[in-house]
Design a protein around this motif. Structure first.
Motif, PDB file in Angstrom:
ATOM      1  N   GLY A   1       0.843  -1.191   0.000  1.00  0.00           N
ATOM      2  CA  GLY A   1       0.000   0.000   0.000  1.00  0.00           C
ATOM      3  C   GLY A   1       0.870   1.230   0.000  1.00  0.00           C
ATOM      4  N   ALA A   2       0.901   1.929   1.148  1.00  0.00           N
ATOM      5  CA  ALA A   2       1.752   3.110   1.277  1.00  0.00           C
ATOM      6  C   ALA A   2       3.193   2.743   0.931  1.00  0.00           C
ATOM      7  CB  ALA A   2       1.682   3.629   2.712  1.00  0.00           C
ATOM      8  N   THR A   3       3.902   3.679   0.314  1.00  0.00           N
ATOM      9  CA  THR A   3       5.298   3.412  -0.061  1.00  0.00           C
ATOM     10  C   THR A   3       6.225   4.291   0.778  1.00  0.00           C
ATOM     11  OG1 THR A   3       4.970   4.965  -1.866  1.00  0.00           O
ATOM     12  CG2 THR A   3       4.883   2.630  -2.416  1.00  0.00           C
ATOM     13  N   MET A   4       7.457   3.812   0.958  1.00  0.00           N
ATOM     14  CA  MET A   4       8.434   4.508   1.800  1.00  0.00           C
ATOM     15  C   MET A   4       9.427   5.230   0.909  1.00  0.00           C
ATOM     16  SD  MET A   4       9.603   5.046   4.884  1.00  0.00           S
ATOM     17  CE  MET A   4       8.741   3.873   5.917  1.00  0.00           C
ATOM     18  N   ASN A   5       9.634   6.512   1.181  1.00  0.00           N
ATOM     19  CA  ASN A   5      10.587   7.291   0.401  1.00  0.00           C
ATOM     20  C   ASN A   5      11.418   8.124   1.369  1.00  0.00           C
ATOM     21  OD1 ASN A   5      11.938   8.736  -1.549  1.00  0.00           O
ATOM     22  ND2 ASN A   5      10.168   9.955  -2.170  1.00  0.00           N
TER      23      ASN A   5
ATOM     24  N   GLY B   1      12.602   7.534   4.299  1.00  0.00           N
ATOM     25  CA  GLY B   1      12.131   7.488   5.688  1.00  0.00           C
ATOM     26  C   GLY B   1      10.765   8.104   5.923  1.00  0.00           C
ATOM     27  N   ARG B   2      10.067   8.434   4.846  1.00  0.00           N
ATOM     28  CA  ARG B   2       8.729   9.030   4.956  1.00  0.00           C
ATOM     29  C   ARG B   2       7.741   8.182   4.159  1.00  0.00           C
ATOM     30  NH1 ARG B   2       9.792  14.462   6.423  1.00  0.00           N
ATOM     31  NH2 ARG B   2      12.054  14.627   6.515  1.00  0.00           N
ATOM     32  N   TRP B   3       6.548   8.003   4.742  1.00  0.00           N
ATOM     33  CA  TRP B   3       5.499   7.271   4.030  1.00  0.00           C
ATOM     34  C   TRP B   3       4.797   8.181   3.032  1.00  0.00           C
ATOM     35  CZ3 TRP B   3       5.374   2.265   4.054  1.00  0.00           C
ATOM     36  CH2 TRP B   3       5.720   1.534   5.182  1.00  0.00           C
ATOM     37  N   GLN B   4       4.381   7.583   1.929  1.00  0.00           N
ATOM     38  CA  GLN B   4       3.551   8.286   0.944  1.00  0.00           C
ATOM     39  C   GLN B   4       2.273   7.473   0.761  1.00  0.00           C
ATOM     40  OE1 GLN B   4       4.530  11.201  -0.428  1.00  0.00           O
ATOM     41  NE2 GLN B   4       2.515  11.297  -1.425  1.00  0.00           N
TER      42      GLN B   4
END
Ligand code: MG
Length: 348
Positions: free
Chosen positions: A322-326, A328-331
Protein backbone atom coordinates in the motif's frame (compact mmCIF):
# COMPACT_ATOMS: atom_id res chain seq x y z
CA UNK A 1 -28.44 5.34 -5.12
CA UNK A 2 -29.74 1.80 -4.75
CA UNK A 3 -27.20 -0.75 -3.69
CA UNK A 4 -27.20 -4.48 -3.18
CA UNK A 5 -26.66 -5.74 0.36
CA UNK A 6 -22.94 -5.98 1.16
CA UNK A 7 -21.18 -9.24 1.92
CA UNK A 8 -19.00 -8.66 5.01
CA UNK A 9 -16.70 -11.45 6.15
CA UNK A 10 -13.53 -11.98 8.19
CA UNK A 11 -10.23 -13.74 7.66
CA UNK A 12 -7.64 -14.37 10.40
CA UNK A 13 -4.01 -14.08 9.29
CA UNK A 14 -0.91 -15.26 11.13
CA UNK A 15 1.97 -12.80 10.81
CA UNK A 16 5.51 -13.92 11.58
CA UNK A 17 7.80 -11.23 12.99
CA UNK A 18 11.37 -10.58 11.83
CA UNK A 19 12.64 -10.51 15.40
CA UNK A 20 11.11 -11.62 18.69
CA UNK A 21 9.28 -8.49 19.88
CA UNK A 22 9.85 -7.57 23.52
CA UNK A 23 8.33 -4.64 25.39
CA UNK A 24 7.96 -4.10 29.13
CA UNK A 25 4.77 -6.22 29.11
CA UNK A 26 6.10 -9.40 27.40
CA UNK A 27 7.45 -11.04 24.21
CA UNK A 28 6.01 -12.47 20.98
CA UNK A 29 7.32 -13.92 17.70
CA UNK A 30 4.04 -13.83 15.76
CA UNK A 31 0.74 -11.95 15.73
CA UNK A 32 -2.73 -12.98 14.62
CA UNK A 33 -4.63 -10.14 12.99
CA UNK A 34 -8.14 -10.18 11.53
CA UNK A 35 -9.00 -8.87 8.07
CA UNK A 36 -12.49 -7.68 7.15
CA UNK A 37 -13.73 -7.80 3.57
CA UNK A 38 -16.64 -5.54 2.54
CA UNK A 39 -17.92 -6.61 -0.88
CA UNK A 40 -20.68 -4.78 -2.70
CA UNK A 41 -21.64 -4.03 -6.30
CA UNK A 42 -18.49 -5.60 -7.73
CA UNK A 43 -16.07 -3.64 -5.51
CA UNK A 44 -14.23 -4.96 -2.46
CA UNK A 45 -13.00 -2.96 0.54
CA UNK A 46 -10.56 -4.30 3.11
CA UNK A 47 -9.89 -3.49 6.76
CA UNK A 48 -7.68 -4.89 9.50
CA UNK A 49 -7.86 -5.40 13.25
CA UNK A 50 -4.71 -5.85 15.33
CA UNK A 51 -5.81 -6.67 18.84
CA UNK A 52 -4.52 -4.64 21.71
CA UNK A 53 -1.80 -5.85 24.03
CA UNK A 54 -3.82 -4.76 27.07
CA UNK A 55 -6.64 -6.84 28.52
CA UNK A 56 -7.97 -10.13 27.23
CA UNK A 57 -7.94 -9.37 23.54
CA UNK A 58 -7.50 -12.26 21.10
CA UNK A 59 -8.16 -12.73 17.38
CA UNK A 60 -11.13 -14.93 18.27
CA UNK A 61 -12.74 -12.22 20.41
CA UNK A 62 -12.12 -9.68 17.67
CA UNK A 63 -13.90 -11.93 15.17
CA UNK A 64 -16.85 -12.32 17.57
CA UNK A 65 -17.10 -8.53 17.94
CA UNK A 66 -16.94 -8.06 14.16
CA UNK A 67 -19.76 -10.59 13.80
CA UNK A 68 -21.87 -8.46 16.16
CA UNK A 69 -21.14 -5.39 14.02
CA UNK A 70 -21.96 -7.04 10.67
CA UNK A 71 -25.81 -6.86 10.87
CA UNK A 72 -25.52 -3.12 11.65
CA UNK A 73 -23.06 -2.41 8.83
CA UNK A 74 -25.21 -4.46 6.40
CA UNK A 75 -28.13 -2.08 6.80
CA UNK A 76 -26.49 1.39 6.98
CA UNK A 77 -25.96 3.82 4.11
CA UNK A 78 -22.17 3.56 3.52
CA UNK A 79 -22.01 7.11 2.12
CA UNK A 80 -23.40 8.57 5.37
CA UNK A 81 -20.37 7.23 7.22
CA UNK A 82 -19.67 10.19 9.53
CA UNK A 83 -22.25 9.18 12.12
CA UNK A 84 -21.46 5.46 12.16
CA UNK A 85 -18.66 5.24 14.78
CA UNK A 86 -20.84 6.38 17.68
CA UNK A 87 -23.50 3.80 16.79
CA UNK A 88 -20.90 1.05 16.29
CA UNK A 89 -19.53 1.85 19.72
CA UNK A 90 -22.84 0.92 21.29
CA UNK A 91 -22.51 -2.55 19.71
CA UNK A 92 -18.81 -3.31 20.32
CA UNK A 93 -17.55 -0.74 22.82
CA UNK A 94 -14.94 -3.01 24.42
CA UNK A 95 -13.32 -4.06 21.13
CA UNK A 96 -12.08 -0.96 19.29
CA UNK A 97 -9.92 -2.91 16.79
CA UNK A 98 -13.05 -4.74 15.55
CA UNK A 99 -14.77 -1.40 14.96
CA UNK A 100 -11.66 -0.03 13.28
CA UNK A 101 -11.49 -2.98 10.88
CA UNK A 102 -15.13 -2.91 9.72
CA UNK A 103 -15.11 0.88 9.31
CA UNK A 104 -11.80 0.73 7.41
CA UNK A 105 -13.24 -1.84 4.97
CA UNK A 106 -16.35 0.31 4.47
CA UNK A 107 -14.31 3.50 3.90
CA UNK A 108 -12.01 1.66 1.48
CA UNK A 109 -15.12 0.60 -0.44
CA UNK A 110 -16.57 4.16 -0.43
CA UNK A 111 -13.25 5.54 -1.71
CA UNK A 112 -13.19 2.94 -4.47
CA UNK A 113 -16.80 3.69 -5.37
CA UNK A 114 -16.10 7.43 -5.56
CA UNK A 115 -12.66 6.81 -7.14
CA UNK A 116 -10.91 8.91 -4.48
CA UNK A 117 -7.92 8.05 -2.28
CA UNK A 118 -9.02 8.27 1.35
CA UNK A 119 -6.78 11.24 2.15
CA UNK A 120 -8.64 13.16 -0.56
CA UNK A 121 -12.00 11.98 0.72
CA UNK A 122 -11.05 13.56 4.08
CA UNK A 123 -9.59 16.71 2.50
CA UNK A 124 -6.04 16.02 3.70
CA UNK A 125 -2.66 16.96 2.24
CA UNK A 126 -0.57 14.05 0.92
CA UNK A 127 2.42 16.37 0.55
CA UNK A 128 3.05 16.73 4.28
CA UNK A 129 4.87 13.60 5.40
CA UNK A 130 6.77 13.72 8.73
CA UNK A 131 9.60 11.17 8.90
CA UNK A 132 8.50 7.99 10.66
CA UNK A 133 10.42 6.53 13.57
CA UNK A 134 11.57 2.94 13.41
CA UNK A 135 11.31 0.77 16.53
CA UNK A 136 14.20 -1.19 17.93
CA UNK A 137 12.92 -4.05 20.11
CA UNK A 138 14.69 -4.93 23.37
CA UNK A 139 17.50 -7.42 22.85
CA UNK A 140 21.14 -8.04 23.74
CA UNK A 141 23.35 -4.93 23.31
CA UNK A 142 25.02 -6.46 20.23
CA UNK A 143 21.66 -7.26 18.59
CA UNK A 144 20.25 -3.81 19.37
CA UNK A 145 23.27 -2.16 17.80
CA UNK A 146 22.88 -4.42 14.77
CA UNK A 147 19.18 -3.47 14.51
CA UNK A 148 20.07 0.25 14.63
CA UNK A 149 22.54 -0.24 11.78
CA UNK A 150 19.87 -2.13 9.79
CA UNK A 151 17.53 0.86 10.32
CA UNK A 152 19.83 3.14 8.30
CA UNK A 153 16.98 4.23 6.01
CA UNK A 154 15.04 5.83 8.89
CA UNK A 155 15.75 9.22 10.44
CA UNK A 156 14.41 8.56 13.94
CA UNK A 157 14.86 5.57 16.25
CA UNK A 158 12.24 4.52 18.77
CA UNK A 159 13.10 2.29 21.66
CA UNK A 160 10.99 0.55 24.28
CA UNK A 161 12.31 1.08 27.79
CA UNK A 162 10.76 0.41 31.19
CA UNK A 163 13.36 -1.93 32.68
CA UNK A 164 16.17 -1.57 35.24
CA UNK A 165 18.89 -1.28 32.55
CA UNK A 166 17.26 1.56 30.56
CA UNK A 167 20.29 3.81 30.83
CA UNK A 168 22.63 1.12 29.50
CA UNK A 169 20.30 0.53 26.55
CA UNK A 170 20.43 4.20 25.54
CA UNK A 171 24.20 4.26 25.97
CA UNK A 172 24.44 1.15 23.79
CA UNK A 173 22.38 2.83 21.06
CA UNK A 174 24.21 6.16 21.36
CA UNK A 175 27.48 4.31 20.70
CA UNK A 176 26.28 3.59 17.14
CA UNK A 177 23.88 6.44 16.25
CA UNK A 178 23.38 10.16 16.80
CA UNK A 179 19.85 10.17 15.31
CA UNK A 180 17.02 11.49 17.46
CA UNK A 181 15.68 8.73 19.73
CA UNK A 182 12.10 8.47 20.97
CA UNK A 183 11.59 6.55 24.18
CA UNK A 184 8.49 4.53 25.05
CA UNK A 185 8.36 3.28 28.63
CA UNK A 186 5.01 1.50 28.09
CA UNK A 187 3.96 2.27 31.72
CA UNK A 188 7.12 0.47 32.84
CA UNK A 189 8.38 2.97 35.46
CA UNK A 190 6.43 2.24 38.64
CA UNK A 191 6.42 5.66 40.37
CA UNK A 192 7.19 9.34 39.75
CA UNK A 193 10.50 9.29 41.65
CA UNK A 194 11.85 6.47 39.45
CA UNK A 195 10.50 8.15 36.33
CA UNK A 196 12.06 11.57 36.99
CA UNK A 197 15.46 9.95 37.59
CA UNK A 198 15.14 8.09 34.30
CA UNK A 199 14.06 11.24 32.47
CA UNK A 200 16.92 13.30 33.92
CA UNK A 201 19.31 10.65 32.62
CA UNK A 202 17.68 10.82 29.19
CA UNK A 203 17.78 14.62 28.95
CA UNK A 204 21.45 14.57 28.00
CA UNK A 205 20.99 11.96 25.27
CA UNK A 206 19.14 13.81 22.46
CA UNK A 207 15.81 12.14 23.26
CA UNK A 208 12.92 13.65 21.30
CA UNK A 209 10.20 12.70 23.78
CA UNK A 210 9.20 10.07 26.29
CA UNK A 211 6.00 8.12 25.85
CA UNK A 212 3.83 6.85 28.72
CA UNK A 213 6.42 6.96 31.53
CA UNK A 214 3.97 5.91 34.26
CA UNK A 215 1.00 3.53 34.56
CA UNK A 216 -2.06 4.80 32.69
CA UNK A 217 -4.03 5.92 35.76
CA UNK A 218 -1.16 8.02 37.19
CA UNK A 219 -2.24 11.22 35.47
CA UNK A 220 -1.49 13.51 38.42
CA UNK A 221 1.97 11.98 38.91
CA UNK A 222 2.68 12.49 35.21
CA UNK A 223 1.75 16.16 35.63
CA UNK A 224 4.33 16.28 38.44
CA UNK A 225 6.95 14.97 35.99
CA UNK A 226 5.93 17.49 33.37
CA UNK A 227 6.65 20.37 35.75
CA UNK A 228 10.18 19.03 36.23
CA UNK A 229 11.36 18.43 32.66
CA UNK A 230 11.33 20.16 29.29
CA UNK A 231 11.16 16.85 27.50
CA UNK A 232 7.74 16.33 25.90
CA UNK A 233 5.70 13.59 27.60
CA UNK A 234 3.28 11.76 25.30
CA UNK A 235 0.26 9.73 26.44
CA UNK A 236 -0.35 6.36 24.84
CA UNK A 237 -2.00 3.85 27.21
CA UNK A 238 -3.74 6.75 29.06
CA UNK A 239 -5.71 7.80 25.96
CA UNK A 240 -7.85 5.63 23.70
CA UNK A 241 -10.55 7.92 22.28
CA UNK A 242 -11.39 11.62 22.08
CA UNK A 243 -13.34 11.35 25.34
CA UNK A 244 -10.12 10.48 27.20
CA UNK A 245 -8.19 13.55 26.02
CA UNK A 246 -9.46 16.38 28.29
CA UNK A 247 -8.47 14.45 31.45
CA UNK A 248 -4.79 14.19 30.37
CA UNK A 249 -4.45 17.64 28.79
CA UNK A 250 -2.70 19.22 31.78
CA UNK A 251 -0.37 16.33 32.53
CA UNK A 252 0.94 15.40 29.08
CA UNK A 253 2.20 17.57 26.23
CA UNK A 254 0.99 15.23 23.49
CA UNK A 255 -1.05 12.12 22.72
CA UNK A 256 -0.37 9.03 20.64
CA UNK A 257 -3.34 8.38 18.36
CA UNK A 258 -3.71 4.83 17.05
CA UNK A 259 -6.50 3.50 14.85
CA UNK A 260 -6.78 0.32 16.95
CA UNK A 261 -7.28 2.23 20.19
CA UNK A 262 -9.57 4.85 18.66
CA UNK A 263 -11.80 2.29 16.95
CA UNK A 264 -11.19 3.61 13.45
CA UNK A 265 -10.08 6.41 11.15
CA UNK A 266 -13.09 8.64 11.88
CA UNK A 267 -12.53 8.66 15.65
CA UNK A 268 -8.81 9.25 15.00
CA UNK A 269 -9.75 12.34 12.95
CA UNK A 270 -11.88 13.54 15.85
CA UNK A 271 -8.94 12.99 18.23
CA UNK A 272 -6.68 15.20 16.09
CA UNK A 273 -9.26 17.98 16.33
CA UNK A 274 -9.79 17.63 20.08
CA UNK A 275 -6.03 17.54 20.69
CA UNK A 276 -5.59 20.70 18.62
CA UNK A 277 -8.32 22.44 20.59
CA UNK A 278 -6.55 21.53 23.85
CA UNK A 279 -3.07 22.56 22.62
CA UNK A 280 -1.70 19.04 22.65
CA UNK A 281 0.84 17.70 20.19
CA UNK A 282 -0.15 14.62 18.26
CA UNK A 283 1.63 11.49 17.28
CA UNK A 284 0.22 8.86 14.94
CA UNK A 285 1.20 5.38 16.06
CA UNK A 286 0.30 1.80 15.28
CA UNK A 287 0.31 -1.78 16.48
CA UNK A 288 2.01 -4.63 14.63
CA UNK A 289 -0.10 -4.49 11.49
CA UNK A 290 0.09 -5.31 7.79
CA UNK A 291 0.16 -2.66 5.07
CA UNK A 292 -3.66 -2.57 5.24
CA UNK A 293 -3.94 -0.77 8.59
CA UNK A 294 -0.60 1.05 8.21
CA UNK A 295 -1.77 2.52 4.90
CA UNK A 296 -5.03 3.62 6.54
CA UNK A 297 -2.97 5.55 9.09
CA UNK A 298 -0.69 6.99 6.40
CA UNK A 299 -3.76 8.58 4.78
CA UNK A 300 -4.13 10.62 8.02
CA UNK A 301 -0.44 11.31 8.74
CA UNK A 302 -0.41 14.91 7.52
CA UNK A 303 -2.35 15.86 10.68
CA UNK A 304 0.31 14.51 13.05
CA UNK A 305 3.40 16.24 14.42
CA UNK A 306 5.14 12.89 14.98
CA UNK A 307 4.68 9.77 12.86
CA UNK A 308 5.48 6.34 14.28
CA UNK A 309 4.24 3.91 11.65
CA UNK A 310 6.51 0.91 11.43
CA UNK A 311 4.29 -2.08 12.33
CA UNK A 312 4.42 -3.59 8.84
CA UNK A 313 8.21 -3.11 8.66
CA UNK A 314 8.59 -5.50 11.59
CA UNK A 315 6.87 -8.36 9.71
CA UNK A 316 8.79 -11.14 8.08
CA UNK A 317 6.38 -11.12 5.15
CA UNK A 318 3.75 -8.39 4.69
CA UNK A 319 0.83 -9.96 2.75
CA UNK A 320 -0.15 -6.55 1.34
CA UNK A 321 1.28 -3.53 -0.45
CA UNK A 322 0.00 0.00 0.00
CA UNK A 323 1.75 3.11 1.28
CA UNK A 324 5.30 3.41 -0.06
CA UNK A 325 8.43 4.51 1.80
CA UNK A 326 10.59 7.29 0.40
CA UNK A 327 13.61 8.57 2.35
CA UNK A 328 12.13 7.49 5.69
CA UNK A 329 8.73 9.03 4.96
CA UNK A 330 5.50 7.27 4.03
CA UNK A 331 3.55 8.29 0.94
CA UNK A 332 -0.14 7.30 0.70
CA UNK A 333 -1.15 5.55 -2.55
CA UNK A 334 -2.92 7.69 -5.12
CA UNK A 335 -5.32 4.92 -6.13
CA UNK A 336 -8.95 4.93 -4.85
CA UNK A 337 -9.81 4.01 -1.27
CA UNK A 338 -6.94 2.74 0.85
CA UNK A 339 -5.04 1.87 -2.33
CA UNK A 340 -3.94 -1.46 -0.89
CA UNK A 341 -3.46 -4.65 -2.86
CA UNK A 342 -2.32 -8.21 -2.13
CA UNK A 343 1.45 -8.70 -2.27
CA UNK A 344 2.56 -11.03 -5.09
CA UNK A 345 3.47 -13.64 -2.44
CA UNK A 346 -0.01 -13.71 -0.83
CA UNK A 347 -1.86 -16.99 -1.53
CA UNK A 348 -5.33 -16.57 -3.06
MG1 MG B 1 3.43 3.33 23.13
Amino acid sequence: MSLNKPRIHTETVRLELKHIWTISGGSADFKENVLVHYERDGLAGIGEAAHLTVGEHTAEKTVQAIERLVPFYETVDPFAFAGLPDQARQIADATPPARAAVEMALLDWVGRKWKLPLYRLFGLDAGRAPATSFSIGLDTPEMMQRKVKEAGAYHIIKVKLGRPNDHEIIKTLRAVTDKPIRVDANEGWPDKETAIKKIEGLEKQNIEFVEQPLPRKMIEETGWLRERTRMPIVADESVFTAQDIPAVAGAFSGINIKLMKAGGMLEALRMFQVARALNLDTMLGCMIETSVAITAAVHLQSLARWVDLDGNLLLNCDPFQGATMNDGRWQPPDSPGLGVQAAPSRPH
